[in-house]
Design a protein around this motif. Structure first.
Motif, short mmCIF file in Angstrom:
data_model
loop_
_atom_site.label_atom_id
_atom_site.label_comp_id
_atom_site.label_asym_id
_atom_site.label_seq_id
_atom_site.Cartn_x
_atom_site.Cartn_y
_atom_site.Cartn_z
N CYS A 271 45.49 44.99 37.13
CA CYS A 271 44.21 44.63 36.52
C CYS A 271 43.05 45.06 37.42
O CYS A 271 43.00 44.67 38.59
N CYS A 274 40.76 41.48 38.40
CA CYS A 274 41.21 40.44 39.33
C CYS A 274 42.14 41.00 40.40
O CYS A 274 42.40 40.34 41.40
N CYS A 293 44.99 41.38 30.55
CA CYS A 293 45.49 40.95 31.86
C CYS A 293 46.39 39.74 31.72
O CYS A 293 46.15 38.86 30.89
N ASN A 295 46.84 37.56 34.03
CA ASN A 295 46.31 36.46 34.83
C ASN A 295 45.28 35.67 34.01
O ASN A 295 44.08 35.87 34.13
N CYS A 299 41.11 35.93 34.83
CA CYS A 299 40.31 36.81 33.96
C CYS A 299 40.78 36.75 32.52
O CYS A 299 41.41 37.67 32.04
ZN LIG Z 1 42.99 40.40 35.62
#
Ligand SMILES: [Zn+2]
Ligand SMILES: [Zn+2]
Ligand SMILES: [Zn+2]
Ligand SMILES: [Zn+2]
Length: 480
Positions: A271, A274, A293, A295, A299
Motif C-alpha cells: 500500500c 500506509c 488496502c 489495513n 487506511c
Molecule cells: Zn494502506
C-alpha cells in the motif's frame, strides 16, 4: 477427467501418441520434417517435392506421419506460395506456417477417418469465437482462405476449417524441447480440466512426441485431474485474461477466487499510503473490481481502480521485459527499485527472482566457486523465498520445484565446504549436510522424470552424482 484410484506423485495417469503435430501459430520458419528452427543465416534446403524449407535432404521427419508426409508434400506442391519462395524471403513465409497443422488435421479425413472423427468430437467454441471479429477474420484470412483457395482443397467447407482452428486453439498442447515451437493434439489428454494449481505434470518424448502425464501431488479416488492452460507464475488478473482470450472461459478455481492467491500474494502491491497493508482485489473473479488496502484500521479509504492497476502492472512488466536475460545487476536494481511498490513475491518479482536463482553460480562473472559469501547467501535466500510460493502454486513433483531445489543445494554445499575448512562444529555441519541431501534427493526424483536430453533431465543426473559425492562427505564426518 476424474481419478479412479488413489495416486501418488510420479504415478503415470496417461501416456499416448499424438493425433497430429506441427508448428505453433506465430512460429518462426522451421523444418517441416523435424521442426528445427531455420534462419536465413543457417543452411537449409527446399523439399524436392513441394519446395518448403527443410533442414537437410536426409531430415529424419521426411515421409513420416508426424513429420512431412508424402500426402502433405503432394498438396503443398500444387500451391503457388512455395514456388515463389526466395532464400531471402523466409520471413514472408512465416504466416503460411499457421495453416500447416489445420491442413494436417483435414488430411486425416481421408487417411485416418477414425482419428478425424475423434478430433471432430473435441470442443470448438465456434459460437464464442465467431463473435470475436479479430480472431475469426484472422483465421479466415491466414488459414481458411489459404487452405481452400490457395492450396486448392475445395472439398472442405469453410465452417469445417474454422472448426479445426477452434479445436486446435482450445485443445492443443505446446510441446517440444527448448527453442522448438510446436503443438500437438492428443486423443485423451485434452479431457483434463484446467486449474491454476494443477495436480499433474507432463512431458513429451523427443522424436515420437509421446505425451506422458503424471500426478504431481497425491490425488485421491474421485478427485478431478487437472493441468494449467495458463502460466502459473502470473497473477490472477493476467491468468484469467489469458484463459478468457485464448481458451474462452472464466476460471473460478480456488486460487482465482482468493484475493491473496492462497497466501502467495502474487498479485499484491504494497500500500503506497500506509506502507504496511497490501493492496488486493475486492473481487478477484471480477476483472473490473476495485483494489483496496488490507489495513482497514489505518487506511480504510484507500482504493484504486482495476484499470489503473492493470496499467501499472503492464508498465512495470515492460520494464522487466527490457532487462537482458543475463543481466544480474539490472535484475537486482529492478527488485530494489520496486521493493516498496510490489509485494516481494508479486509475480513480476517472482519471475526476476527465478532468473536470479539460476544465474548466480552459472554465468561468467558469477561462477559458483568464485561467489562471495554474500552472494551465496543471496542465492540461497532467493531460492528459499520462491520455493515457498512454488510449494503452493506448483506443488509436488513439478519441474519448477525440481530445478529450484537443485539450485538451492549449490550455495548450501559451497558454504558448507568453506565452513568445514574453517573448523566449525561437527553437529552444525551434519545438520547442514542433511539439508543439502534433502534438496538433492527430491530434485533427483522429480527431475528423473524429465527426458535425459533436456536441461532439466541433465540437472537430475547431476543431482544424483552430487548425492554420491556427498555420501563420501558423510563418511568423513562420521569419523568425528
Ligand atoms: Zn494502506
Ligand atoms: Zn528436419
Ligand atoms: Zn515436401
Ligand atoms: Zn484459476
Amino acid at each position: 477427467m476424474v481419478s479412479k484410484k488413489n495416486l501418488k506423485p510420479g504415478d503415470i495417469i496417461l501416456s499416448e501418441e499424438p493425433i497430429v503435430v506441427g508448428p505453433c501459430t506465430g512460429c518462426k520458419v522451421q523444418c517441416l520434417g523435424c521442426y528445427k528452427p531455420l534462419e536465413t543465416a543457417t543452411p537449409y534446403i527446399k523439399c524436392k517435392g513441394c519446395g518448403w524449407p527443410l533442414c537437410s535432404p536426409k531430415c529424419r521427419g521426411l515421409g513420416k506421419k508426424h513429420g512431412h508426409p508424402q500426402i502433405e508434400c503432394a498438396v503443398l506442391k500444387t500451391t503457388k506460395s512455395a514456388r515463389l519462395l526466395d532464400y531471402n524471403e523466409l520471413e514472408k513465409m512465416r504466416s503460411h506456417y499457421n495453416a500447416i497443422v489445420p491442413l494436417r488435421c483435414l488430411l486425416l479425413k481421408e487417411s485416418d477417418p477414425q482419428a478425424y472423427a475423434d478430433l471432430m468430437k473435441m470442443e470448438t467454441h465456434n459460437e464464442i469465437r465467431r463473435n470475436i471479429p479479430e480472431l475469426w477474420r484472422g483465421n479466415q484470412e491466414s488459414i481458411v482462405n489459404r487452405i481452400i483457395f490457395d492450396w486448392g482443397l475445395k472439398e472442405y467447407t469453410q465452417e469445417e476449417v474454422h472448426s479445426i482452428c477452434g479445436i486446435l486453439e482450445v485443445n492443443s498442447f505446446e510441446i517440444g524441447q527448448q527453442g522448438v515451437n510446436i503443438r500437438g493434439l492428443y486423443p485423451t489428454a485434452f479431457l483434463m480440466s484446467h486449474d491454476c494449481v494443477p495436480n499433474t505434470n507432463h512431458v513429451d518424448e523427443e522424436g515420437s512426441f509421446r505425451l506422458t502425464v503424471r500426478a504431481s501431488t497425491r490425488i485421491e479416488h474421485g478427485e478431478t485431474i487437472t493441468l494449467s492452460y495458463a502460466y502459473t507464475l502470473q497473477c490472477t488478473l493476467k491468468r484469467r485474461e489469458h484463459l478468457l482470450e485464448n481458451k474462452f472461459f472464466e476460471c473460478q478455481c480456488k486460487r482465482c477466487s482468493d484475493p491473496t492467491e492462497m497466501g502467495t500474494y502474487s498479485g499484491a502491491l504494497i500500500c503506497p499510503k500506509c506502507k504496511t497493508g497490501y493492496v488486493l482485489s475486492t473481487n478477484p473473479l471480477d476483472p473490473e473490481a476495485d483494489w483496496k488496502c488490507t489495513n482497514l484500521e489505518r487506511c480504510p479509504g484507500y482504493r484504486i481502480t482495476s484499470k489503473s492497476m492493470q496499467l501499472l502492472i503492464d508498465r512495470i512488466g515492460h520494464e522487466v521485459d527490457g532487462i537482458g536475460c543475463n543481466d544480474v545487476v539490472a535484475m537486482e536494481a529492478f527488485l530494489h527499485k520496486y521493493r516498496n511498490v510490489l509485494h516481494p513475491t508479486h509475480y513480476l518479482c517472482l519471475g526476476v527472482k527465478l532468473s536470479l536463482s539460476q544465474l548466480y553460480g552459472r554465468i561468467s562473472g558469477y561462477l559458483i566457486d568464485k561467489l562471495s559469501e554474500d552472494i551465496l547467501l543471496r542465492k540461497q535466500q532467493i531460492c528459499e523465498e520462491i520455493m515457498k510460493v512454488f510449494n503452493v502454486i506448483e506443488p509436488g513433483f513439478t519441474r519448477l520445484r525440481g530445478v529450484t531445489l537443485y539450485e538451492m543445494h549449490a550455495p548450501l554445499m559451497i558454504l558448507l565446504t568453506r565452513q568445514f575448512e574453517n573448523h566449525c562444529s561437527k553437529s552444525e555441519l551434519r545438520s547442514k549436510l542433511k539439508k543439502v541431501v534433502k534438496c538433492l534427493e527430491e530434485a533427483s526424483v522429480i527431475l528423473g522424470y524429465e527426458p535425459e536430453t533436456s536441461s532439466e533431465g541433465m540437472m537430475g543426473m547431476a543431482a544424483k552424482d552430487a548425492l554420491v559425492r556427498i555420501k563420501d562427505w558423510e563418511k568423513i564426518l562420521g569419523k568425528f
